[in-house]
Design a protein around this motif. Structure first.
Motif, short mmCIF file in Angstrom:
data_model
loop_
_atom_site.label_atom_id
_atom_site.label_comp_id
_atom_site.label_asym_id
_atom_site.label_seq_id
_atom_site.Cartn_x
_atom_site.Cartn_y
_atom_site.Cartn_z
N THR A 96 5.20 11.55 -1.73
CA THR A 96 4.96 11.66 -3.16
C THR A 96 4.89 10.28 -3.78
N TRP A 97 5.78 9.39 -3.35
CA TRP A 97 5.75 8.02 -3.87
C TRP A 97 4.44 7.34 -3.53
N ASN A 98 3.95 7.61 -2.31
CA ASN A 98 2.69 7.02 -1.88
C ASN A 98 1.55 7.48 -2.78
N ALA A 99 1.47 8.81 -3.01
CA ALA A 99 0.40 9.32 -3.87
C ALA A 99 0.53 8.75 -5.28
N LEU A 100 1.78 8.65 -5.75
CA LEU A 100 2.03 8.13 -7.10
C LEU A 100 1.54 6.69 -7.22
N TYR A 106 -0.66 -2.90 3.63
CA TYR A 106 -1.36 -3.96 2.89
C TYR A 106 -2.85 -3.90 3.15
N VAL A 107 -3.25 -3.54 4.39
CA VAL A 107 -4.68 -3.36 4.66
C VAL A 107 -5.24 -2.28 3.74
N ALA A 108 -4.50 -1.18 3.59
CA ALA A 108 -4.95 -0.12 2.68
C ALA A 108 -5.09 -0.65 1.25
N LEU A 121 -4.96 6.78 4.61
CA LEU A 121 -4.69 5.54 5.35
C LEU A 121 -3.27 5.04 5.04
N ALA A 122 -2.92 5.08 3.75
CA ALA A 122 -1.59 4.61 3.36
C ALA A 122 -0.51 5.53 3.91
N LYS A 123 -0.83 6.84 4.01
CA LYS A 123 0.13 7.79 4.56
C LYS A 123 0.40 7.47 6.04
N ASN A 124 -0.67 7.08 6.75
CA ASN A 124 -0.47 6.67 8.15
C ASN A 124 0.52 5.52 8.23
#
Lengths: 221, 220
Positions: free
Chosen positions: A51-55, A131-133, A180-183
């Motif tokens: 959830t934090w990632n999506a936020l 950071y790549v994402a 990508l960030a979730k990965n």
């Protein structure tokens, strides 16, 4: 080589203008920081990392719409006419895109730092991949939003049109970025992310190519 | 395409698929059961939509170079006709999903992306409404249309393949042709696609003629 020279000069101009007023960068930075803080205060009980990632990406999306849309919407008709006479349309578009990419890179890096600082438990295990994402996100946001803000500014109907026009276009990119960030948050090995990185790269090439083809028509009034 | 033969062909094909699709035999499959007949009505909507949006991009490119009003009207009217088919595709899909997957909206990637691509074209129509000057409107909306088209292709054809979907042919589900598009279904499915594409094109030509007549009236 005329083009490279023009691009270099125009980027210099953009940076100089920004450096004098420091309006956009400071404004958007404050916007990001206060949004992150508001989110922290409102969602503090949520423990889920995804959830934090999506936020994070939703915050970045709105910050970049605000930051990048300035590039064409802020300019007066006179300024546009001036750069129309002086430089080729391709140079104008490339310089704006590159400048916006730099702006977004600075912004997202600071935002990511602040985000991991505030949400202590969020820090992704694979920070490099994250950071790549973030870098891919900055590039894609600026390529798409630069062109859309040019369209919106020519339509002469700023803010709302910018949001309506850019959301459907940016959603595929945003989905890829969140994946990508979730990965990175899940700490998966890099091999699992090559698909997304490749797709993002492809989408960006596609966007830049179509923008370069279409911008001259848009630029000529 | 001023002749009438293709209009007759399109109507005959659609009438044939409506009757044959409901009466001819279909394979008995678990879960799908008789709802498999919706294949003849749901999938052709997307084919018709894609064809109409491609026509629209073609005329947008043409109108950028020719700056003629006719090409602009053609581009916008094919989007108008295409959106109808997109909405019909969403509705038929949602009804089908209710009876096979359990909900009208199952958060299937293909469902979501199809909805987003319809949003894209609504944005195009709103952009047109925002500009008053005709020449400018033609130019700017053509640019947005061409800019958005590759994104729609990515949304509808590339992204769903990266994600798991409940649709056949995705996420480990076998594709339709592998097990149930047997020769009986092919006899109806292919004519249905062709028929609906022709009907879609017909709708577009009628809309175009209406609009150009209205324009002529306004100018006089």
């Amino acid at each position: 080589m005329q083009l490279a020279k023009e691009v270099k000069y125009l980027i210099h101009k953009e940076v100089l203008l920004e450096w004098r007023s420091k309006y956009t960068i400071n404004g958007v930075l404050l916007y990001v920081v206060s949004t992150i803080f508001t989110c922290y205060l409102s969602f503090v009980s949520l423990g889920d990392k995804l959830t934090w990632n999506a936020l994070f990406w939703v915050i970045m999306l709105f910050a970049s719409i605000n930051g990048v849309s300035k590039s064409f919407l802020q300019e007066t008709k006179g300024q546009q006419l001036y750069s129309y006479i002086l430089a080729s349309p391709a140079a104008v578009l490339i310089s704006k895109t590159v400048y916006n990419t730099i702006l977004m890179l600075v912004l997202t890096t600071i935002a990511l730092g602040f985000y991991t600082l505030v949400f202590d438990s969020f820090t992704p295990p694979d920070l490099l991949l994250y950071y790549v994402a973030v870098v891919m996100g900055s590039i894609s946001f600026s390529t798409v939003f630069t062109m859309v803000s040019a369209i919106a500014s020519k339509a002469g109907n700023g803010g709302m049109l910018m949001a309506i026009l850019s959301f459907p276009i940016i959603i595929p990119v945003l989905i890829l970025l969140i994946k990508l960030a979730k990965n990175a948050v899940d700490g998966l090995p890099w091999e699992n992310s090559y698909d997304e990185i490749g797709m993002l790269f492809l989408v960006n090439v596609l966007t830049v190519a179509t923008s370069l083809l279409l911008f001259p028509y848009l630029w000529r009034d | 395409m001023n002749k009438t033969w293709w209009k007759i062909l399109g109507s005959v094909l659609v009438i044939y698929t409506a009757i044959a699709g409901l009466l001819l035999g279909v394979p008995r499959l678990p879960i799908l059961n008789e709802s498999i007949r919706n294949l003849y009505f749901h999938v052709p909507m997307w084919f018709a939509m894609i064809v109409l949006f491609s026509i629209s991009v073609f005329y947008s490119i043409k109108s950028l170079s020719s700056m003629s009003e006719i090409d602009d009207i053609k581009a916008v009217e094919s989007v108008n006709a295409g959106i109808i088919f997109g909405l019909l595709g969403l509705v038929t899909g949602a009804i089908w999903a209710k009876y096979t997957w359990g909900q009208f909206w199952s958060f299937d990637p293909k469902q979501n992306f199809a909805a987003i691509s319809v949003l894209l074209y609504f944005a195009y129509l709103i952009l047109r409404n925002a500009i008053d000057e005709e020449q400018k409107r033609a130019k700017i909306s053509a640019i947005y249309n061409i800019f958005a088209f590759p994104m729609m292709v990515v949304l509808l054809f590339v992204l769903p393949r990266l994600k798991d979907s409940l649709h056949p042919g995705n996420g480990g589900n076998p594709g339709f042709n592998s097990y149930d598009l047997d020769s009986r279904m092919r006899m109806v499915f292919y004519p249905a696609c062709l028929g609906w594409i022709l009907i879609g094109y017909w709708v577009y030509t009628i809309r175009f003629r209406l609009r150009s007549l209205e324009n002529k009236q306004q100018h006089n």
